[in-house]
Design an enzyme around this catalytic site. Structure first.
Site, mmCIF file in Angstrom:
data_model
loop_
_atom_site.group_PDB
_atom_site.id
_atom_site.type_symbol
_atom_site.label_atom_id
_atom_site.label_comp_id
_atom_site.label_asym_id
_atom_site.label_seq_id
_atom_site.Cartn_x
_atom_site.Cartn_y
_atom_site.Cartn_z
ATOM 1 N N SER A 101 0.824 -1.205 0.000
ATOM 2 C CA SER A 101 0.000 0.000 0.000
ATOM 3 C C SER A 101 0.865 1.266 0.000
ATOM 4 O O SER A 101 1.661 1.476 -0.907
ATOM 5 C CB SER A 101 -0.954 -0.031 1.197
ATOM 6 O OG SER A 101 -1.948 0.966 1.087
ATOM 7 N N ASP A 200 -10.035 -4.935 -4.363
ATOM 8 C CA ASP A 200 -9.320 -4.086 -3.410
ATOM 9 C C ASP A 200 -10.201 -2.875 -3.129
ATOM 10 O O ASP A 200 -10.509 -2.106 -4.037
ATOM 11 C CB ASP A 200 -7.979 -3.643 -4.010
ATOM 12 C CG ASP A 200 -7.085 -2.907 -3.018
ATOM 13 O OD1 ASP A 200 -7.609 -2.238 -2.120
ATOM 14 O OD2 ASP A 200 -5.845 -2.990 -3.170
ATOM 15 N N HIS A 229 -7.249 -5.934 0.001
ATOM 16 C CA HIS A 229 -6.112 -5.017 -0.023
ATOM 17 C C HIS A 229 -4.897 -5.527 0.751
ATOM 18 O O HIS A 229 -3.778 -5.515 0.244
ATOM 19 C CB HIS A 229 -6.544 -3.662 0.530
ATOM 20 C CG HIS A 229 -5.453 -2.643 0.526
ATOM 21 N ND1 HIS A 229 -4.838 -2.216 -0.640
ATOM 22 C CD2 HIS A 229 -4.837 -1.969 1.544
ATOM 23 C CE1 HIS A 229 -3.908 -1.322 -0.339
ATOM 24 N NE2 HIS A 229 -3.876 -1.164 0.970
#
Length: 263
Positions: A101, A200, A229
């Site tokens: 991320s 996601d 995610h």
């Protein structure tokens, strides 16, 4: 909230091979979200059986209270990553950077500015699903925080260690980091593996496309069909751990970083 430093704090797995690996956690989270990934990469060995050194820093403003994260400029995250990068360069001939991320955005930002030999990304944050996030710099003076965004995991009974509030001032800084990183993608020449979850709820799939289309190095996108995610804690974690470990092991043994067949 994050009192167990062995779980949430910085992680350093010493190694003596020619390769050092820097792995970075995501926004509002802690190192707990990538520790299993780090341990899997540490299992890679060179021809003499030596392991890579692996470092996982706790990024500024994380692992404490969300109010502290709200006070951090994006440069604080960049500088913390640089510190760990140079520590690895003193110990190893080559460095691989990776992240989940926001950690993926920081890994890309580092790869564009520093000498790296490979990049490992899990749902890198270059474009967010929530388009309202782009207005966080306007909202933050009047709205300090919103409900937390962590915990996007498909696997049942798995909890991500993350803040229960998301400071909008920090989202504004994340936006700056993402914008600058996208512009720097052509400077990246290192081979890159991008793990992208098909579903996601936090990061747009456009992020992986941006890396594939604009990076100057070879890019391999690996689709994760059974994870959200936080794929490092989800059903596809064994797959991304294996591919990451094998890539680092090939590099340690003088072979190509990108796998022949990532599936």
């Amino acid at each position: 909230m994050f009192s167990d430093q062995q779980l949430h704090g910085p992680l350093h797995l010493p190694g003596s091979s020619s390769v050092g690996v820097l792995l970075l956690h995501g926004f509002t989270a802690t190192t707990a979200s990538v520790r299993d990934w780090a341990h899997a990469v540490h299992e890679a060995t060179d021809d003499a059986g030596a392991h890579p050194g692996v470092r996982v820093p706790l990024l500024p403003g994380h692992g404490t209270q969300w109010e502290e994260l709200a006070e951090q400029p994006w440069q604080a995250w960049r500088d913390a990553v640089d510190e760990q990068y140079w520590a690895l360069r003193r110990e190893h001939d080559r460095v691989v950077v990776g992240g989940l991320s926001m950690g993926g955005a920081l890994a890309l930002h580092t790869a564009a500015r520093r000498e790296v030999t490979g990049v490992l990304l899990v749902n890198p944050a270059l474009s967010l699903v929530n388009r309202m996030a782009r207005f966080s710099h306007l909202l933050s003076p009047v709205v300090a925080s919103l409900p937390g965004i962590g915990g996007d995991v498909k696997k049942e009974d798995v909890l991500e260690s993350t803040y229960d509030r998301t400071p909008l001032a920090a989202v504004a800084q994340l936006n700056v980091l993402m914008h600058r990183t996208v512009r720097m993608l052509p400077a990246i020449t290192a081979p890159t593996v991008v793990f992208r979850s098909e579903v996601d709820h936090i990061v747009s799939g456009d992020s992986a496309d941006l890396v594939a289309e604009h990076s100057s190095g070879d890019v391999r996108v690996v689709d994760l069909q059974n994870s959200y995610h936080v794929a490092t804690l989800d059903h596809d974690a064994p797959l991304l751990e294996r591919i990451s470990r094998d890539a680092v092991q090939r590099l340690s043994r003088g072979e190509q970083f990108l796998p022949e067949d990532p599936s």
